[in-house]
Design an enzyme around this catalytic site. Structure first.
Site, PDB file in Angstrom:
ATOM      1  N   ASP A 138       0.465   3.984   7.851  1.00 43.41           N
ATOM      2  CA  ASP A 138      -0.220   2.773   7.330  1.00 43.41           C
ATOM      3  C   ASP A 138      -1.585   2.907   6.806  1.00 43.41           C
ATOM      4  OD1 ASP A 138       0.237  -0.191   6.481  1.00 43.41           O
ATOM      5  OD2 ASP A 138      -1.472  -0.232   7.608  1.00 43.41           O
ATOM      6  N   LYS A 190      -3.524   2.937   3.298  1.00 45.72           N
ATOM      7  CA  LYS A 190      -4.786   2.123   2.785  1.00 45.72           C
ATOM      8  C   LYS A 190      -6.051   3.467   2.452  1.00 45.72           C
ATOM      9  CE  LYS A 190      -3.401  -1.466   5.588  1.00 45.72           C
ATOM     10  NZ  LYS A 190      -3.255  -2.036   7.009  1.00 45.72           N
ATOM     11  N   GLU A 222      -5.446  -6.364  -3.709  1.00 45.87           N
ATOM     12  CA  GLU A 222      -6.409  -6.709  -2.887  1.00 45.87           C
ATOM     13  C   GLU A 222      -5.685  -6.980  -1.418  1.00 45.87           C
ATOM     14  OE1 GLU A 222     -10.191  -7.438  -3.295  1.00 45.87           O
ATOM     15  OE2 GLU A 222      -9.805  -6.573  -1.424  1.00 45.87           O
ATOM     16  N   GLY A 234       3.386 -11.035  13.339  1.00 48.40           N
ATOM     17  CA  GLY A 234       3.290 -10.470  12.021  1.00 48.40           C
ATOM     18  C   GLY A 234       2.567  -9.710  11.594  1.00 48.40           C
ATOM     19  N   GLY A 271      -1.496 -10.307   9.217  1.00 47.13           N
ATOM     20  CA  GLY A 271      -0.968 -11.473   9.569  1.00 47.13           C
ATOM     21  C   GLY A 271      -1.152 -12.159   8.242  1.00 47.13           C
ATOM     22  N   LYS A 286       0.938  -1.325  -0.190  1.00 46.89           N
ATOM     23  CA  LYS A 286      -0.034  -0.052   0.149  1.00 46.89           C
ATOM     24  C   LYS A 286       0.766   1.104   0.123  1.00 46.89           C
ATOM     25  CE  LYS A 286       0.340  -2.016   4.056  1.00 46.89           C
ATOM     26  NZ  LYS A 286       0.273  -3.217   4.840  1.00 46.89           N
TER      27      LYS A 286
HETATM   28  P1  NAP Z   1       8.341  -9.283   5.810  1.00 45.87           P
HETATM   29  O1  NAP Z   1       7.820 -10.440   6.785  1.00 45.87           O
HETATM   30  O2  NAP Z   1       9.349  -8.356   6.284  1.00 45.87           O
HETATM   31  O3  NAP Z   1       8.946  -9.957   4.499  1.00 45.87           O
HETATM   32  C1  NAP Z   1       9.631  -9.226   3.426  1.00 45.87           C
HETATM   33  C2  NAP Z   1      10.373 -10.169   2.554  1.00 45.87           C
HETATM   34  O4  NAP Z   1      10.894  -9.373   1.661  1.00 45.87           O
HETATM   35  C3  NAP Z   1      11.317 -11.292   3.311  1.00 45.87           C
HETATM   36  O5  NAP Z   1      11.223 -12.312   2.666  1.00 45.87           O
HETATM   37  C4  NAP Z   1      12.494 -10.543   2.682  1.00 45.87           C
HETATM   38  O6  NAP Z   1      13.693 -11.599   2.489  1.00 45.87           O
HETATM   39  C5  NAP Z   1      12.347  -9.911   1.385  1.00 45.87           C
HETATM   40  N1  NAP Z   1      13.143  -9.089   0.930  1.00 45.87           N
HETATM   41  C6  NAP Z   1      13.780  -7.802   1.604  1.00 45.87           C
HETATM   42  N2  NAP Z   1      14.335  -7.129   0.626  1.00 45.87           N
HETATM   43  C7  NAP Z   1      14.639  -7.610  -0.437  1.00 45.87           C
HETATM   44  C8  NAP Z   1      15.246  -7.871  -1.467  1.00 45.87           C
HETATM   45  N3  NAP Z   1      16.071  -6.621  -1.774  1.00 45.87           N
HETATM   46  N4  NAP Z   1      15.270  -8.761  -2.715  1.00 45.87           N
HETATM   47  C9  NAP Z   1      14.541  -9.836  -2.550  1.00 45.87           C
HETATM   48  N5  NAP Z   1      13.670  -9.865  -1.296  1.00 45.87           N
HETATM   49  C10 NAP Z   1      13.939  -9.151  -0.315  1.00 45.87           C
HETATM   50  O7  NAP Z   1       7.005  -8.352   5.197  1.00 45.87           O
HETATM   51  P2  NAP Z   1       5.781  -8.920   5.132  1.00 45.87           P
HETATM   52  O8  NAP Z   1       5.037  -8.518   6.401  1.00 45.87           O
HETATM   53  O9  NAP Z   1       5.407 -10.248   4.389  1.00 45.87           O
HETATM   54  O10 NAP Z   1       4.976  -7.748   4.237  1.00 45.87           O
HETATM   55  C11 NAP Z   1       5.310  -7.712   2.585  1.00 45.87           C
HETATM   56  C12 NAP Z   1       4.385  -6.636   2.166  1.00 45.87           C
HETATM   57  O11 NAP Z   1       3.057  -6.750   2.354  1.00 45.87           O
HETATM   58  C13 NAP Z   1       4.691  -5.247   2.428  1.00 45.87           C
HETATM   59  O12 NAP Z   1       4.431  -4.340   1.255  1.00 45.87           O
HETATM   60  C14 NAP Z   1       3.510  -5.119   3.668  1.00 45.87           C
HETATM   61  O13 NAP Z   1       3.303  -3.567   3.773  1.00 45.87           O
HETATM   62  C15 NAP Z   1       2.489  -5.915   3.124  1.00 45.87           C
HETATM   63  N6  NAP Z   1       1.300  -6.381   4.047  1.00 45.87           N
HETATM   64  C16 NAP Z   1       1.913  -7.114   4.990  1.00 45.87           C
HETATM   65  C17 NAP Z   1       0.657  -7.488   5.791  1.00 45.87           C
HETATM   66  C18 NAP Z   1       1.186  -8.275   7.103  1.00 45.87           C
HETATM   67  O14 NAP Z   1       0.038  -8.582   7.802  1.00 45.87           O
HETATM   68  N7  NAP Z   1       2.383  -8.524   7.463  1.00 45.87           N
HETATM   69  C19 NAP Z   1      -0.495  -7.142   5.508  1.00 45.87           C
HETATM   70  C20 NAP Z   1      -0.977  -6.471   4.295  1.00 45.87           C
HETATM   71  C21 NAP Z   1       0.145  -6.081   3.656  1.00 45.87           C
HETATM   72  P3  NAP Z   1      14.253 -12.087   3.982  1.00 45.87           P
HETATM   73  O15 NAP Z   1      13.204 -13.176   4.269  1.00 45.87           O
HETATM   74  O16 NAP Z   1      15.334 -13.142   3.153  1.00 45.87           O
HETATM   75  O17 NAP Z   1      14.935 -11.501   4.735  1.00 45.87           O
HETATM   76  N1  HSE Z   2       0.677  -3.575   9.386  1.00 41.47           N
HETATM   77  C1  HSE Z   2      -0.452  -3.768   9.038  1.00 41.47           C
HETATM   78  C2  HSE Z   2      -1.539  -3.619   9.784  1.00 41.47           C
HETATM   79  C3  HSE Z   2      -0.384  -4.882   8.102  1.00 41.47           C
HETATM   80  O1  HSE Z   2      -1.229  -4.076  11.073  1.00 41.47           O
HETATM   81  O2  HSE Z   2      -2.753  -3.575   9.556  1.00 41.47           O
HETATM   82  C4  HSE Z   2      -1.641  -5.167   7.251  1.00 41.47           C
HETATM   83  O3  HSE Z   2      -1.948  -4.170   6.264  1.00 41.47           O
END
Ligand code: NAP
Ligand code: HSE
Length: 430
Positions: A203, A207, A131, A189, A304, A107
């Site tokens: 954040d 959104k 989404e 997470g 999550g 986002k």
């Molecule tokens: P995360 O757990 O920090 O995972 C990020 C991933 O990106 C890790 O696997 C990391 O590799 C990889 N990465 C970082 N730099 C990189 C690079 N230069 N080249 C290749 N891979 C790289 O993040 P996440 O929570 O999954 O979130 C990912 C996205 O989804 C973000 O945009 C976040 O805003 C969005 N999002 C997250 C949630 C949530 O609940 N977590 C919900 C909605 C949206 P390593 O594992 O090897 O360090």
């Molecule tokens: N950090 C975000 C939250 C992840 O807590 O809502 C989902 O977008």
């Protein structure tokens, strides 16, 4: 069945590993839904060796994520790295330019660059889907883009950040300190890599920017969001809210007004017992009025691995079925330039908390500054103090101009009887 959709996945963290697991374990059921198979062909992350809880040994690994956009065996790039610039932006732009569809949960990237990226996708005849970027498991993007489109939407508001809602509900239920509950949200997470984006309201603003575009057909206007986070909310505010019959929620609100589109992110006093007040833990909710289609209220898990990965998969199924329409529901060139509501027009009743020295004249001084700005008090609580400690004075005002209340608080904060800048929380109209 036509040929399979080949997926290149960048990022194997909380969300990415979840997507890889669903693609590995639910292939058959997904193929029924998609009308063709979907196969993970290549992945990228920083650490190749890390256990992701799913067997990736047969999948090609790219040390440089940008290489995913170049591979002949990738039809769609799933960007789950995060960040509004850097590798995430370069990958999304490279993939779209290379004629590959993009699915992302990012986002931050879209709130800043959504209009340009949407135009790029259209120019190259590919999809840009997001989404998972808003409210995790709630299918709110598809609902606003394709479902609730007949009568227009006048306002949309919601609890859009799971981390903040988790923190606020945990603080209320257990009285645990802010930092301890934030650490727990990180362990689950929920939080962003930089959690100040969650608690500072950024954040939610990302959104809300996207929701506003989907609801009103405006170009994403992140700079137009007035943002206040939850970092200054204390257990005392939560307890006082309860005494007045309210709960504190971090809300994102966008509405069409005579002056333009108003986009606000702030903690708000929401009357207890109303649907938004009852949204607990990491759950998110979105409420809006869709004209003659009526009001709607969606609730679901907003953060999550499970909810977010599920939303990514829904986008992949859409891409596999050839549902490639414009990212924000209308061609990028038709997104209306945003016209912002002037801050002076903002009106609300407010909860105010003052930490003051318990000395004669303090109440008179506060009242005088409020009266000078035509801010009138509806109700008030003052508590006794522990010896030597400042005392809290808490008020609810009648409806007042936002800028007038701010001016009054600035004058009050300058008093040597007031020990910190007063807390100001708008009362959300039920
Ligand atoms: P995360 O757990 O920090 O995972 C990020 C991933 O990106 C890790 O696997 C990391 O590799 C990889 N990465 C970082 N730099 C990189 C690079 N230069 N080249 C290749 N891979 C790289 O993040 P996440 O929570 O999954 O979130 C990912 C996205 O989804 C973000 O945009 C976040 O805003 C969005 N999002 C997250 C949630 C949530 O609940 N977590 C919900 C909605 C949206 P390593 O594992 O090897 O360090
Ligand atoms: N950090 C975000 C939250 C992840 O807590 O809502 C989902 O977008």
């Amino acid at each position: 069945m036509t040929s399979e959709l080949r997926v290149g996945l960048a990022g194997l963290g909380t969300v990415g590993a979840g997507v890889a697991a669903i693609l590995a374990h639910n292939a058959r059921a997904l193929a029924w839904r998609a009308g063709r198979g979907m196969r993970l062909t290549a992945v990228s992350s920083r650490d190749r060796q890390k256990d992701r809880g799913v067997d990736l040994s047969a999948i090609a690994f790219e040390r440089d994520a940008l290489a995913l956009a170049e591979r002949d065996d990738v039809d769609v790039v799933v960007e789950l790295i995060g960040g509004e610039e850097g590798i995430a932006r370069a990958l999304v732009e490279g993939a779209l330019r290379g004629g590959k569809h993009v699915v992302t949960a990012n986002k931050a990237l879209l709130a800043r660059h959504g209009a340009g990226l949407g135009a790029l996708a259209e120019r190259h005849g590919v999809a840009l889907k997001f989404e998972a970027a808003i409210c995790g498991g709630i299918p709110i993007v598809k609902s606003l883009r394709e479902g609730l489109i007949s009568y227009g939407i006048s306002a949309v508001r919601g609890i859009l950040n799971g981390t903040c809602n988790f923190i606020l509900t945990q603080m209320e239920a257990s009285g645990r300190p802010f930092a301890e509950v934030l650490a727990e949200a990180q362990r689950f997470g929920y939080a962003e890599a930089d959690p100040t984006l969650d608690i500072g309201g950024g954040d939610t603003a990302h959104k809300l920017t996207l929701l506003t575009s989907l609801a009103f057909g405006t170009a994403p206007d992140f700079e137009g969001v007035a943002i206040t986070g939850i970092d200054k909310i204390t257990p005392a505010d939560i307890a006082f809210a309860g005494e007045f019959g309210y709960r504190i929620k971090l809300l994102g609100v966008a509405r069409r007004t005579a002056g333009g589109i108003e986009q606000l992110v702030n903690p708000a006093m929401v009357r207890a017992g109303t649907p938004l007040a009852d949204v607990e833990s990491s759950f998110n909710a979105v409420a809006a009025d869709a004209g003659e289609a009526g009001p709607f209220f969606f609730q679901g898990r907003g953060a999550g691995r499970g909810p977010t990965a599920s939303a990514v998969i829904a986008d992949l199924v859409d891409v596999a079925r050839g549902a490639l329409g414009p990212a924000f529901g209308r061609p990028a060139a038709e997104l209306v330039p945003p016209r912002r509501e002037p801050a002076e027009a903002r009106m609300s009743a407010y909860y105010l908390r003052f930490q003051v020295l318990d000395v004669p004249g303090v109440m008179a001084e506060i009242s005088r500054h409020l009266a000078n700005q035509l801010v009138s008090i509806e109700s008030m609580i003052q508590r006794g103090r522990a010896p030597g400690e400042p005392v809290a004075i808490v008020m609810i005002t009648h409806e007042a101009q936002h800028v007038a209340v701010v001016r009054a608080l600035q004058a009050i904060a300058a008093s040597d009887k007031v020990v910190e800048f007063p807390c100001m929380i708008p009362m959300e109209a039920a």
